[in-house]
Design a protein around this motif. Structure first.
Motif, short mmCIF file in Angstrom:
data_model
loop_
_atom_site.label_atom_id
_atom_site.label_comp_id
_atom_site.label_asym_id
_atom_site.label_seq_id
_atom_site.Cartn_x
_atom_site.Cartn_y
_atom_site.Cartn_z
N UNK A 67 -19.52 11.93 55.91
CA UNK A 67 -20.54 11.91 54.85
C UNK A 67 -19.94 11.76 53.45
N UNK A 68 -18.77 12.36 53.21
CA UNK A 68 -18.22 12.34 51.85
C UNK A 68 -18.10 10.93 51.25
N UNK A 69 -17.51 9.97 51.99
CA UNK A 69 -17.39 8.63 51.40
C UNK A 69 -18.76 7.99 51.12
N UNK A 70 -19.72 8.22 52.00
CA UNK A 70 -21.05 7.65 51.77
C UNK A 70 -21.65 8.21 50.49
N UNK A 71 -21.51 9.54 50.30
CA UNK A 71 -22.12 10.18 49.13
C UNK A 71 -21.41 9.74 47.86
N UNK A 72 -20.05 9.75 47.89
CA UNK A 72 -19.30 9.50 46.67
C UNK A 72 -19.21 8.02 46.32
N UNK A 73 -19.07 7.16 47.33
CA UNK A 73 -18.84 5.74 47.04
C UNK A 73 -20.15 4.94 47.04
N UNK A 74 -21.02 5.23 48.03
CA UNK A 74 -22.26 4.47 48.12
C UNK A 74 -23.41 5.15 47.39
N UNK A 75 -23.21 6.40 46.95
CA UNK A 75 -24.25 7.12 46.22
C UNK A 75 -25.42 7.53 47.09
N UNK A 76 -25.20 7.66 48.39
CA UNK A 76 -26.31 8.09 49.25
C UNK A 76 -26.58 9.59 49.09
#
Ligand code: ADP
Ligand code: MG
Lengths: 248, 260
Positions: free
Chosen positions: A105-114
């Motif tokens: 989840x971390x990369x999705x939240x931080x990079x994609x702004x999900x």
């Protein structure tokens, strides 16, 4: 499957570390839906080439084109570009301080702004697909190598990349765990994922890939369909390399 | 012998307000100094391990900052804190034409700057010792250097350096005693007052010695417990099973495999 512009185009790629020339002019194309297997002996520059594609290494010559745009000069953000080119490492490289679920989840939240909810839903979907959903709360240190690699694949997939790069994904695994990772990769290939796979698993290259590239000493020595490379290799080096593998 | 015990009891009974205040200020300065020092260490550690920018101007700035940090670390590790206290406290007075900083904040500033120099090295070592794969795993999904540091590297560094940080805290509890040279009212300063009133030098300093030991010993034990806690539980939960999707099964932690 004939897209006019290839997804990735590598033109005259060179890379030297100091005075050592590791890549000496690589030309290659990857089209949408293709699975390209890269084979070659250790030290021939396979990892370096893959790492140049997502700019973990900075090329010292030549170009990498992403949908026709030079990734070093013409794209808006290197971070967005990397998010759309997933990478799976030999050593997994899961984030040791996070759980299996948080890794995804971390990369999705931080990079994609999900949002967190959206990221967790996506992450759980992919963890389920690689059979790792039951371990969502485990830490990387608590699971086996094969399980780690499946989580690493889920983490890459959760970013919804257009292309996945694999650098010897099964080379650090105990033999009995190789199968579980290869079958996940085979499934991805069947679903039309575009993949660039550095591998020593000749059976995988022969049965799953649409094209095989044989690299030797920093150049592409020979490339073709699996039938051509494994059935009727043209170059002496390719023949010798494959013969060495059969004897092992 | 009974006389000796009487003296000790007298000192404690008569001067316990001094002793308690001294303990309070000593702990306050040591704790604040350690925490601020850790923040200094984290900031300098991140700056010094940041890859050099491609932009020429930014790169020059980075090199300048790295140079300043290196000088700071060398100077403050290479001189006694007692002397640093005098130089900083009286240097401020000299520069401002005679006004002085309040004593407790002065003490905290001095201990923080001194601890920061040690923490800078501890944190840098902590960052360098993190596997390169952790950085690459983060870069490959598109995280920036700062995101990688904040969410992946620093949490691991903090956990790894906790024993060293605890050690710095214990050292600071003892070393705040040198601040009496500028008149900071910590425990050792009050010991001097009690001695002058009671004329019992040995007994006074023995009491203070025991207090310092109790403080450091207690803090060491507490921090060891926290460390254990952070190492996490010995089991993890598997969610769902083939027969019951909502089941939670506890699984004992796998033994660490050396080649993992
Ligand atoms: N960061 C580096 N610095 C110096 N030499 C390197 C570096 N990375 C790789 N090399 C060298 O480049 C050559 C090719 O390495 P690599 O791309 O890892 O090959 P392969 O993946 O095909 O085994 C090797 O000789 C290796 O020593
Ligand atoms: Mg390699």
């Amino acid at each position: 499957m004939t897209d006019h512009s290839p997804v990735i185009e590598i033109k005259g790629l060179c890379k030297s570390f100091g005075s050592v020339d590791v890549l000496k002019g690589i030309d290659m194309q990857v089209n949408a839906g293709e699975v390209v297997a890269i084979i070659g002996s250790s030290g021939s520059g396979k990892s370096t080439m893959l790492r140049c594609v997502n700019l973990l290494e900075t090329p010292t010559g030549g170009q990498i084109l992403w949908h026709g745009k030079n990734v070093q000069t013409e794209i808006e953000s290197i971070y967005k570009y990397r998010a759309s080119v997933g990478m799976v490492f030999q050593q997994f490289n899961l984030y040791n301080n996070l759980t299996v679920l948080q890794n995804c989840t971390l990369p999705q939240i931080k990079v994609l702004g999900r949002s967190k909810a959206e990221a967790e839903k996506t992450a759980k979907d992919y963890l389920e697909r690689v059979g790792m959903l039951p371990y969502q709360n485990a830490r990387p240190s608590q699971i086996s190598g094969g399980q780690k690699q499946r989580v690493a694949i889920a983490r890459a997939l959760a970013m919804n990349p257009e292309v996945l790069l694999f650098d010897e994904p099964t080379s650090a695994l105990d033999p009995e765990m190789v199968g579980e990772v290869l079958s996940v990769m085979q499934q991805l290939a069947n679903e039309g994922m575009t993949m660039l796979v550095v591998t020593h698993e000749m059976a995988f290259a022969r049965d799953v890939s649409s094209r095989v590239v044989y690299m030797n000493q920093g150049v592409i020595c020979e490339e073709g369909t699996p039938e051509q490379i494994f059935g009727n290799p043209q170059k002496q080096e390719t023949k010798e390399f494959l013969a060495r593998f059969r004897n092992n | 012998m009974t006389q000796f015990f009487n003296d000790v009891i007298q000192i404690v009974a008569k001067h316990y307000p001094f002793l308690l205040r001294g303990i309070g200020y000593t702990m306050l300065i040591a704790l604040a100094g350690t925490l601020i020092g850790l923040l200094i260490g984290l900031a300098t550690g991140v700056l010094r391990t940041c890859p050099l920018s491609k932009n020429g101007f930014v790169r020059m700035l980075q090199k300048l900052l790295n140079g300043i940090i290196a000088v700071y670390v060398e100077v403050f590790r290479g001189t006694p804190m007692m002397v640093q206290a005098m130089v900083i406290y009286w240097g401020y007075a000299y520069a401002t034409g005679g006004s002085t900083l309040p004593l407790i904040p002065s003490g905290i500033i001095i201990v923080s700057i001194n601890t920061g120099a040690y923490m800078a090295e501890i944190v840098r070592g902590g960052i360098i010792s993190i596997d390169k794969g952790q950085f690459e795993g983060a870069a490959a999904v598109g995280m920036t250097h700062w995101q990688t540091m904040r969410h992946i590297i620093l949490p691991q560094v903090l956990r790894n350096i906790l024993p060293s940080v605890a050690n710095e805290f214990v050292i600071n509890i003892k070393d705040t005693s040198v601040l009496n040279v500028i008149g900071v009212t910590e425990l050792y300063y009050f010991a001097g007052i009690i001695k002058r009133e009671s004329f019992q030098t040995f007994q006074t300093y023995l009491v203070v010695c025991v207090i310092y030991f109790v403080l450091t010993f207690t803090v060491t034990r507490i921090l060891r417990l926290i460390e254990k806690k952070l190492q996490g539980s010995d089991s993890y939960v598997i969610c769902g099973s083939q027969s019951d999707p909502n089941a939670e099964i506890r699984v004992p932690k796998k033994q660490e495999v050396p080649n993992d």
